[in-house]
Enzyme design. Structure first.
Site, PDB file in Angstrom:
ATOM      1  N   GLN A   1      30.616  41.142  45.812  1.00  0.00           N
ATOM      2  CA  GLN A   1      32.060  40.915  45.904  1.00  0.00           C
ATOM      3  C   GLN A   1      32.703  42.175  46.476  1.00  0.00           C
ATOM      4  O   GLN A   1      32.661  43.243  45.870  1.00  0.00           O
ATOM      5  CB  GLN A   1      32.658  40.596  44.543  1.00  0.00           C
ATOM      6  CG  GLN A   1      34.135  40.220  44.609  1.00  0.00           C
ATOM      7  CD  GLN A   1      34.759  40.072  43.244  1.00  0.00           C
ATOM      8  OE1 GLN A   1      34.797  41.027  42.474  1.00  0.00           O
ATOM      9  NE2 GLN A   1      35.255  38.882  42.948  1.00  0.00           N
TER      10      GLN A   1
ATOM     11  N   TYR B   1      44.960  42.113  43.847  1.00  0.00           N
ATOM     12  CA  TYR B   1      44.324  43.256  44.472  1.00  0.00           C
ATOM     13  C   TYR B   1      44.996  43.462  45.841  1.00  0.00           C
ATOM     14  O   TYR B   1      45.993  42.834  46.150  1.00  0.00           O
ATOM     15  CB  TYR B   1      42.823  43.004  44.607  1.00  0.00           C
ATOM     16  CG  TYR B   1      42.020  43.248  43.340  1.00  0.00           C
ATOM     17  CD1 TYR B   1      42.535  42.942  42.082  1.00  0.00           C
ATOM     18  CD2 TYR B   1      40.744  43.778  43.399  1.00  0.00           C
ATOM     19  CE1 TYR B   1      41.799  43.161  40.932  1.00  0.00           C
ATOM     20  CE2 TYR B   1      39.997  43.996  42.254  1.00  0.00           C
ATOM     21  CZ  TYR B   1      40.524  43.695  41.022  1.00  0.00           C
ATOM     22  OH  TYR B   1      39.788  43.919  39.885  1.00  0.00           O
TER      23      TYR B   1
ATOM     24  N   ALA C   1      31.249  31.815  34.449  1.00  0.00           N
ATOM     25  CA  ALA C   1      31.299  33.228  34.089  1.00  0.00           C
ATOM     26  C   ALA C   1      31.110  33.423  32.590  1.00  0.00           C
ATOM     27  O   ALA C   1      30.023  33.743  32.130  1.00  0.00           O
ATOM     28  CB  ALA C   1      32.615  33.849  34.564  1.00  0.00           C
ATOM     29  N   ARG C   2      32.170  33.187  31.790  1.00  0.00           N
ATOM     30  CA  ARG C   2      32.091  33.507  30.363  1.00  0.00           C
ATOM     31  C   ARG C   2      30.973  32.753  29.641  1.00  0.00           C
ATOM     32  O   ARG C   2      30.300  33.319  28.773  1.00  0.00           O
ATOM     33  CB  ARG C   2      33.437  33.209  29.690  1.00  0.00           C
ATOM     34  CG  ARG C   2      34.518  34.222  30.000  1.00  0.00           C
ATOM     35  CD  ARG C   2      35.882  33.743  29.549  1.00  0.00           C
ATOM     36  NE  ARG C   2      36.320  32.580  30.315  1.00  0.00           N
ATOM     37  CZ  ARG C   2      37.419  31.889  30.047  1.00  0.00           C
ATOM     38  NH1 ARG C   2      38.177  32.223  29.017  1.00  0.00           N
ATOM     39  NH2 ARG C   2      37.767  30.858  30.806  1.00  0.00           N
TER      40      ARG C   2
END
Length: 396
Positions: free
Chosen positions: A97, A167, A342-343
């Site tokens: 990433q 970002y 993800a989690r």
């Protein structure tokens, strides 16, 4: 489509359609790959992910959220090569990433000025961000290309360009954060130049040697931020430009509303404990305004993501609340080419293998989000104990 069928992603062929989503690992002391970081991604590869995403690989030193975070440079190559070799040994692909944290960067930690479309205050760093000059924008854009070339050299199969979470590129997209009056502000076409430029720079740098994805905010989750209508147009422009092989759809602002992406419990006390004073006291007193709780449900980003599926032919990755086989099957039925987890995988790195073998398997993740504050000490599930005992309990 079956989620466990092999699938094409640009020049890649993945063993299934499940991607381990980027979750900052907090395992890069000195901004270099550690043995723990390699073990983390090897576990997800062995657990069945088609591709695991290394997060986060900053394209410039001031683009890190904190100083112990990877940034792409020659010194990092030996460790990155060890990491990619380890993932490949498990039969999976690996993605880097790439991005620049912009106003989310902690200037107190990196000891470098954080860049933003417009000067603003970062409460975590207790510092002002600096307004990016045109030269800064050009340098950051070129740095994406350099980082992508290094990713190829390091053996990565793909790169994921970070265009979300406010970002650098995402902050330029945001009407709330971008109040510039020059060619990078005002109209959506102007605000999108940074995102489109980064994607084009990466494509021009690596061609078709690796797959190129981008993570794009559908919605910043804050008043006055980027919302679906403008995000859809940016996605159309990215598709038109041909710079991407797939688009991963996300939401929320790491700067202003981080829990909008995660949903579930808001671990305010746990976050506060990771900071020094006066930030710790501020979080304890007012953290609930920033770290807000949103109800969790499976596929909670699907409703918004459907708008993108209807508007685009570009392959899409559905993210957010993917923890059951039925959710994966729903995503495939609705035309999404990939899902990202993800989690649930922090809780059980081998969950994908077990979902393939036993479709009725239920995830042990309770969406407490107490994994989130562990990014400062090594990302992990605080509930994970003896994995074999847990699997036996679930099977019983």
């Amino acid at each position: 489509m079956d989620v466990f069928d092999r699938a094409a992603l640009g020049p890649l062929t993945l063993r299934n359609r499940v991607i381990k989503a980027a979750t900052f690992e907090g395992m890069a002391r000195g901004a270099l790959v550690s043995d723990d970081l390699i073990a983390f991604h090897r576990a997800h590869a062995a657990g069945g992910a088609a591709m695991t995403t290394v997060a986060y690989c900053a394209v410039a030193p001031e683009g890190r959220t904190q100083r112990h975070q990877l940034w792409m440079r020659q010194d990092a190559l030996p460790g990155l090569r060890r990491l990619t070799d380890a993932v490949h040994a498990e039969g999976a692909a690996v993605s880097a990433q790439l991005g620049h944290a912009g106003p989310v960067a902690n200037a107190r930690s990196t000891r470098l000025p954080a860049l933003a479309p417009t000067a603003s205050f970062n409460p975590q760093a207790m510092r002002l961000t600096r307004r990016a000059t045109v030269a800064d924008i050009e340098r950051v854009t070129a740095a994406h290309a350099t980082a992508a070339r290094l990713a190829v050299e390091a053996g990565f199969d793909a790169v994921e360009i970070h265009l979300g979470h406010n970002y650098f590129a995402s902050a330029f997209l945001s009407p709330r954060l971008n109040r510039r009056k020059d060619e990078y502000g005002g109209s959506l076409a102007n605000r999108a130049k940074v995102a489109l430029g980064a994607a084009r720079a990466v494509r021009d740098a690596v061609g078709d040697r690796i797959a190129i994805l981008a993570k794009l905010n559908m919605d910043d989750g804050v008043p006055g931020g980027l919302w679906l209508d403008e995000s859809l147009q940016v996605a159309r422009w990215l598709e038109r430009d041909g710079s991407l092989d797939a688009l991963e759809l996300t939401a929320g602002s790491s700067l202003l509303n981080p829990m909008y992406l995660f949903r579930g419990d808001a671990p305010v006390a746990e976050f506060a404990a990771t900071f020094k004073q006066p930030v710790r006291l501020g979080l304890r007193l007012a953290g609930g305004r920033f770290i807000r709780a949103y109800p969790y449900r499976e596929a909670y980003l699907l409703e918004s993501a459907r708008q993108f599926r209807a508007a685009l032919k570009l392959p899409l990755v559905l993210l957010g609340g993917i923890s059951e086989r039925a959710t994966m099957d729903l995503a495939m039925a609705e035309g999404f080419e990939f899902v990202a987890m993800a989690r649930a995988l922090l809780r059980e790195p081998d969950l994908i293998n077990r979902l393939r073998e036993r479709p009725g398997t239920r995830s042990l993740c309770v969406h407490c989000n107490k994994c989130m504050p562990t990014i400062f000490t090594g990302t992990h599930c605080v509930l994970a104990g003896n994995a074999n005992e847990e699997k036996d309990a679930v099977q019983r």
